[in-house]
Design an enzyme around this catalytic site. Sequence first.
Site, mmCIF file in Angstrom:
data_model
loop_
_atom_site.group_PDB
_atom_site.id
_atom_site.type_symbol
_atom_site.label_atom_id
_atom_site.label_comp_id
_atom_site.label_asym_id
_atom_site.label_seq_id
_atom_site.Cartn_x
_atom_site.Cartn_y
_atom_site.Cartn_z
ATOM 1 N N GLY A 34 59.167 111.208 60.291
ATOM 2 C CA GLY A 34 59.134 110.726 61.677
ATOM 3 C C GLY A 34 57.694 110.632 62.141
ATOM 4 C CD GLU B 149 53.366 107.587 65.005
ATOM 5 O OE1 GLU B 149 54.542 107.315 64.712
ATOM 6 O OE2 GLU B 149 52.542 108.046 64.192
ATOM 7 C CB SER C 92 54.157 112.112 54.814
ATOM 8 O OG SER C 92 55.518 111.909 54.484
ATOM 9 C CE LYS C 93 52.492 107.025 60.185
ATOM 10 N NZ LYS C 93 52.591 107.226 61.606
ATOM 11 N NE ARG C 94 58.506 111.326 52.116
ATOM 12 C CZ ARG C 94 58.898 112.577 52.078
ATOM 13 N NH1 ARG C 94 60.148 112.883 52.329
ATOM 14 N NH2 ARG C 94 58.035 113.537 51.802
#
Length: 472
Positions: A256, A262, A252-254
């Site tokens: 990175g 991105e 997940s976003k956590r």
Amino acid sequence: MTPSVIRTRFAPSPTGTLHLGNIRTALFAWAFARHHKGQFVLRIEDTDLERSSDASADGILRDMKWLGLDIDEGPFFQMQRMDRYREVVAQMLADGRAYHCYMSVEELDALRDKQKANNEKPRYDGRWRPENVAKLGLKIPAGVDPVVRFRNPDAGVVAWDDAVKGRIEIANTELDDLVIARPAPVGQVGVPTYNFCVVVDDIDMQISHVIRGDGHVMNTPRQINIFRALGVEPPVFGHTPTVLGNDGEKLSKRHGATGLNEYAANGFLPEAVINGLARLGWSHGNDEIFSPQQLVEWFNLESLTPSPARFDAEKFEWLNGEHIKRLPVETLAQRLEPFLLAAGYAMNNVNPSALAVAELLRERAPTLKKMAEMAAYCYVPPTIDAALLTQHLNDVNRGALQWIKGELASVEWSKPAIAAVLKDAQGKFNVKTPQVMMPLRVLLTGSAQAPAVDALLLTLGREASLARIAVG
Ligand code: GLU
């Protein structure tokens, strides 16, 4: 037995940006097709009208292009193939492989509740199969649009040798008659359902190997039964393991950046992303760093591991740095230039070129973005910390630096000539190499950690160099 023509596909749903997990599945399917000189098909599974968007489909195409996953056929859009799915549903109805079911939601709920109360697995009981309708004396209810159900085999097992997970077997008694078309008046065919469309597509697109995420493993036995009902031997299935963060949690976003876009924006090289993704669940001996060409040459399904892969952001960055070092410097410069421009540095005949910066920093920066950030002193005079300068510039070496400045004013502006000046100063003033190099690094870049001074001077040019060597 390997089919003579290898055809794989990537079948994303356009409901967001591609993240590392799903692009890795695409990479494996692509590499397998390329290894076997086969074909790679892109199919956009856009039947979830609420969540699908054109922007997401465009993003998928853009990301695949960036990564270099070229497609041979497609993109095919499922929404444009509805007539074909309906045609197959109609054929299956006509020859008894599927049938109309008039069971209402309330009746289904009641059945489920009863089964649960008896500790049975909730499943549709086949009551609207034609042979049961008469037996049970069912009457077609007025005003109810039927769904179409696939007549699943009653007995036996569905088994397949999963290319990643090994042999998997499911008893047919575990599977009920799947709804393949949503409610519609008799004579029309309703909207076909997901598991059915996938099979029709994989047949029509002559897919030999379905390589997909293991979230789909429970769909596979149902799909295999539909393949067989349609008279087609199912393809080889390989379900790739989930990608987890290095803490063992779902990615997940956590952890990175997880969207492929991105990575592009942060200055990762597609070569490095391919390398990093491939190592999430696949290996070739102890090889850590390899090119996309090597991946294609080496790729096989046998070396995929069934256990979940762990994504490590730091390792990705390290790999990127290694690929930066290996890229031909002209190519590196081309890739770096947009990052320099984005950082506000004009590319003109006064400023150091992207090629000069690439030469200077290729060994030092893990991403193109960080390389552009690091290059600030190539374009803007640095702020010098007085304390840092005093630490390196004192009465012992000031004379040497003054002499160097004088020589640099007229020396030929080439690396060997500049290096000779720096060396001569050491003999002349009886100072050691660091006593010459450290103050120059601080003056030229604002930091004592900087590339070799001859390379720095060469990149900055005579004028900027002399202006920065402020030693009286
Ligand atoms: N559309 C599905 C997904 O994005 C893939 C289905 C498949 O590969 O069979 O998860």
